[in-house]
Design a protein around this motif. Structure first.
Motif, PDB file in Angstrom:
ATOM      1  N   MET A 320       0.841  -1.203   0.000  1.00  8.14           N
ATOM      2  CA  MET A 320       0.000   0.000   0.000  1.00  8.14           C
ATOM      3  C   MET A 320       0.882   1.261   0.000  1.00  8.14           C
ATOM      4  SD  MET A 320      -2.678  -1.776  -0.115  1.00  8.14           S
ATOM      5  CE  MET A 320      -3.347  -3.354   0.414  1.00  8.14           C
ATOM      6  N   HIS A 321       0.266   2.395  -0.304  1.00  6.62           N
ATOM      7  CA  HIS A 321       1.048   3.632  -0.438  1.00  6.62           C
ATOM      8  C   HIS A 321       1.633   4.093   0.889  1.00  6.62           C
ATOM      9  CE1 HIS A 321      -2.777   5.427   0.959  1.00  6.62           C
ATOM     10  NE2 HIS A 321      -2.048   6.469   1.315  1.00  6.62           N
ATOM     11  N   THR A 322       1.075   3.623   1.989  1.00  5.54           N
ATOM     12  CA  THR A 322       1.602   3.969   3.311  1.00  5.54           C
ATOM     13  C   THR A 322       2.522   2.893   3.874  1.00  5.54           C
ATOM     14  OG1 THR A 322      -0.340   2.984   4.361  1.00  5.54           O
ATOM     15  CG2 THR A 322      -0.427   5.351   3.894  1.00  5.54           C
ATOM     16  N   GLY A 323       2.621   1.753   3.205  1.00 11.82           N
ATOM     17  CA  GLY A 323       3.419   0.657   3.722  1.00 11.82           C
ATOM     18  C   GLY A 323       2.868   0.081   4.999  1.00 11.82           C
ATOM     19  N   VAL A 324       1.581   0.309   5.253  1.00 10.03           N
ATOM     20  CA  VAL A 324       0.989  -0.081   6.525  1.00 10.03           C
ATOM     21  C   VAL A 324       0.727  -1.575   6.620  1.00 10.03           C
ATOM     22  CG1 VAL A 324      -1.408   0.281   5.791  1.00 10.03           C
ATOM     23  CG2 VAL A 324      -0.789   0.600   8.194  1.00 10.03           C
ATOM     24  N   ILE A 325       0.698  -2.258   5.490  1.00  6.17           N
ATOM     25  CA  ILE A 325       0.427  -3.702   5.473  1.00  6.17           C
ATOM     26  C   ILE A 325       1.707  -4.443   5.119  1.00  6.17           C
ATOM     27  CG2 ILE A 325      -0.790  -5.515   4.207  1.00  6.17           C
ATOM     28  CD1 ILE A 325      -3.215  -3.708   4.162  1.00  6.17           C
ATOM     29  N   THR A 326       2.046  -5.441   5.910  1.00  6.39           N
ATOM     30  CA  THR A 326       3.337  -6.113   5.736  1.00  6.39           C
ATOM     31  C   THR A 326       3.232  -7.602   5.428  1.00  6.39           C
ATOM     32  OG1 THR A 326       3.495  -6.471   8.135  1.00  6.39           O
ATOM     33  CG2 THR A 326       4.507  -4.459   7.249  1.00  6.39           C
ATOM     34  N   THR A 327       2.031  -8.171   5.451  1.00  4.00           N
ATOM     35  CA  THR A 327       1.867  -9.589   5.137  1.00  4.00           C
ATOM     36  C   THR A 327       0.665  -9.780   4.217  1.00  4.00           C
ATOM     37  OG1 THR A 327       0.369 -10.115   6.987  1.00  4.00           O
ATOM     38  CG2 THR A 327       2.751 -10.198   7.423  1.00  4.00           C
ATOM     39  N   LEU A 328       0.661 -10.885   3.502  1.00  2.00           N
ATOM     40  CA  LEU A 328      -0.476 -11.190   2.633  1.00  2.00           C
ATOM     41  C   LEU A 328      -1.731 -11.420   3.469  1.00  2.00           C
ATOM     42  CD1 LEU A 328       1.141 -13.600  -0.011  1.00  2.00           C
ATOM     43  CD2 LEU A 328       0.725 -11.144  -0.196  1.00  2.00           C
ATOM     44  N   GLN A 329      -1.579 -12.025   4.614  1.00  2.00           N
ATOM     45  CA  GLN A 329      -2.734 -12.275   5.476  1.00  2.00           C
ATOM     46  C   GLN A 329      -3.388 -10.953   5.903  1.00  2.00           C
ATOM     47  OE1 GLN A 329      -1.898 -14.592   8.984  1.00  2.00           O
ATOM     48  NE2 GLN A 329      -4.050 -14.977   9.415  1.00  2.00           N
ATOM     49  N   THR A 330      -2.569  -9.968   6.244  1.00  2.22           N
ATOM     50  CA  THR A 330      -3.110  -8.672   6.635  1.00  2.22           C
ATOM     51  C   THR A 330      -3.779  -7.975   5.460  1.00  2.22           C
ATOM     52  OG1 THR A 330      -1.322  -8.473   8.262  1.00  2.22           O
ATOM     53  CG2 THR A 330      -2.560  -6.484   7.763  1.00  2.22           C
ATOM     54  N   ALA A 331      -3.192  -8.127   4.277  1.00  2.00           N
ATOM     55  CA  ALA A 331      -3.782  -7.509   3.084  1.00  2.00           C
ATOM     56  C   ALA A 331      -5.165  -8.083   2.808  1.00  2.00           C
ATOM     57  CB  ALA A 331      -2.867  -7.727   1.883  1.00  2.00           C
ATOM     58  N   ILE A 332      -5.292  -9.391   2.872  1.00  2.00           N
ATOM     59  CA  ILE A 332      -6.597 -10.028   2.646  1.00  2.00           C
ATOM     60  C   ILE A 332      -7.568  -9.624   3.747  1.00  2.00           C
ATOM     61  CG2 ILE A 332      -7.787 -12.244   2.501  1.00  2.00           C
ATOM     62  CD1 ILE A 332      -5.108 -13.366   1.350  1.00  2.00           C
ATOM     63  N   GLY A 333      -7.060  -9.557   4.970  1.00  2.00           N
ATOM     64  CA  GLY A 333      -7.905  -9.152   6.082  1.00  2.00           C
ATOM     65  C   GLY A 333      -8.442  -7.747   5.926  1.00  2.00           C
ATOM     66  N   HIS A 334      -7.636  -6.861   5.354  1.00  2.00           N
ATOM     67  CA  HIS A 334      -8.107  -5.485   5.122  1.00  2.00           C
ATOM     68  C   HIS A 334      -9.350  -5.481   4.250  1.00  2.00           C
ATOM     69  CE1 HIS A 334      -8.358  -1.350   3.763  1.00  2.00           C
ATOM     70  NE2 HIS A 334      -8.230  -1.785   2.517  1.00  2.00           N
ATOM     71  N   TYR A 335      -9.303  -6.254   3.160  1.00  3.04           N
ATOM     72  CA  TYR A 335     -10.455  -6.290   2.253  1.00  3.04           C
ATOM     73  C   TYR A 335     -11.611  -7.097   2.830  1.00  3.04           C
ATOM     74  CZ  TYR A 335      -7.364  -4.165  -1.153  1.00  3.04           C
ATOM     75  OH  TYR A 335      -6.509  -3.287  -1.797  1.00  3.04           O
TER      76      TYR A 335
END
Length: 392
Positions: A320-335
């Protein structure tokens, strides 16, 4: 044999050898400054293949827009990409923020510049050419890649030829590069003229960046054997095929935006087989900033999802543009749970079904399956291929 004839033949043979030697020396010395600066890392008599790399038949998107890649110009682009002389204090190059070992991104949230750090995380440059979106930067402020390439150079914080805050203007960079002998030779070699212009810099940098491609992944091996993306891939595990299906299939929502069936709809924005961003995408719900207060809802672009992680699963830096997500699991969790944040008037409509922030109601099996599929999008060649490496 007549003595005079023998002597003539010996002399002719000697002169021929001398001529061959002179020719060889002349060929090598045609670009002596390039040889002195780069040794055998840049061989202008045996150029790397940038122009005619194999592209899978199922890859149909291409934003070259007339700036067709040539080996000569892309070779110049490679040198420019890695040259710290493009910064005002000779400490920063394009590659400082876009590192080959990290899929041409940065493991730092903010990349270091000559006067501070970047305001957004450095975007990966994998398969930049193979996208329908022609605008660049997270907020799409550059109309095309050519325009984008010199904007960091003109930025006071990044590379320092801004013409403001005590910086030299961009013309100062042109003068600086014009005084380097290897650029005299390289521009002559690439363009037939030693003259350096911003347009020539943009063309060369854009060609090199568009040449950076990754099509040696497990996904590509499976896609080559399949009729389409929906068909199960014979080289995939059951989990990977499940993740692919979840990624590609749209979700079914109830009246309050809660998923009751179907997939996750990832492909609605990240479209297979290029996995580029849909140009019509809105904000993805991440509206924070790195070095400022308030919110930022202008970020609607994203890199290809290819090479999100290395083959061993190690992330190629934060997301992400803020670098706030560091794992694939967190990325999926965001959505998985989208909150309608006050002030975010630019949230993508696909993330607010029936006016509600989507709730995908993911279970652990689904999350793990999508992660397994995303890992299949990573290749290996792009991290080590010498033609994309630092020539200095």
């Amino acid at each position: 044999m007549n003595k005079n004839i023998f002597s003539f033949l010996v002399l002719f043979s000697f002169l021929s050898c001398q001529n061959d030697s002179d020719t060889t020396i002349q060929e090598v010395d045609t670009y002596p400054a390039v040889l002195a600066a780069f040794g055998n890392t840049i061989d202008l008599t045996n150029l790397a293949n940038y122009a005619n790399q194999p592209v899978p038949s199922y890859i149909l998107k291409d934003n070259t827009n007339g700036n067709t890649i040539s080996d000569k110009v892309a070779t110049l682009g490679r040198v420019l990409f890695y040259d710290k002389n493009l910064s005002s204090n000779n400490t920063i190059s394009c590659s400082s923020c876009h590192q080959q070992i990290n899929a041409f991104s940065d493991t730092s949230v903010s990349s270091s510049g000559v006067n501070g750090t970047t305001g957004r995380h450095s975007m990966r440059l994998i398969n930049t050419r193979f996208a329908a979106e022609t605008k660049f930067f997270w907020d799409e402020r550059a109309l095309n890649l050519e325009t984008q390439t010199t904007m960091p150079i003109k930025d006071h914080g990044e590379m320092g030829f801004s013409g403001t805050n005590g910086d030299l203007p961009f013309s100062g960079l042109i003068t600086k590069l014009s005084e380097l002998d290897y650029y005299k030779e390289l521009f002559q070699f690439a363009y037939g003229s030693e003259e350096i212009t911003e347009s020539k810099l943009q063309i060369a940098l854009a060609q090199f960046i568009r040449s950076i491609q990754s099509f040696d992944s497990k996904y590509d091996a499976g896609r080559a054997l399949a009729t389409n993306d929906v068909q199960p891939f014979t080289n995939f595990s059951a989990q990977e095929n499940q993740g692919k299906n979840l990624f590609l299939s749209p979700p079914i929502f109830d009246a309050t935006g809660s998923r009751t069936g179907g997939g996750l709809g990832c492909a609605g924005c990240h479209r297979a087989p290029e996995f580029d961003i849909d140009p019509n995408s809105g904000n993805n719900g991440i509206i924070g900033t790195i070095n400022a207060t308030g919110i930022d809802i202008t970020n609607t672009r994203a890199p290809s999802l290819r090479d999100l992680v290395k083959l061993d699963g190690t992330p190629n830096g934060p997301m992400m543009h803020t670098g706030v997500i560091t794992t694939l699991q967190t990325a999926i969790g965001h959505y998985g749970t989208i909150n309608l944040a006050p002030g975010n008037t630019n949230l993508d409509p696909k993330l607010r079904p029936n006016g509600f922030g989507q709730h995908l109601n993911l279970n652990a099996q689904e999350v793990n399956a999508v992660i397994a599929f995303l890992k299949t999008l990573s290749g290996s060649d792009v991290y080590t291929n010498p033609k994309w490496s630092d020539p200095f």
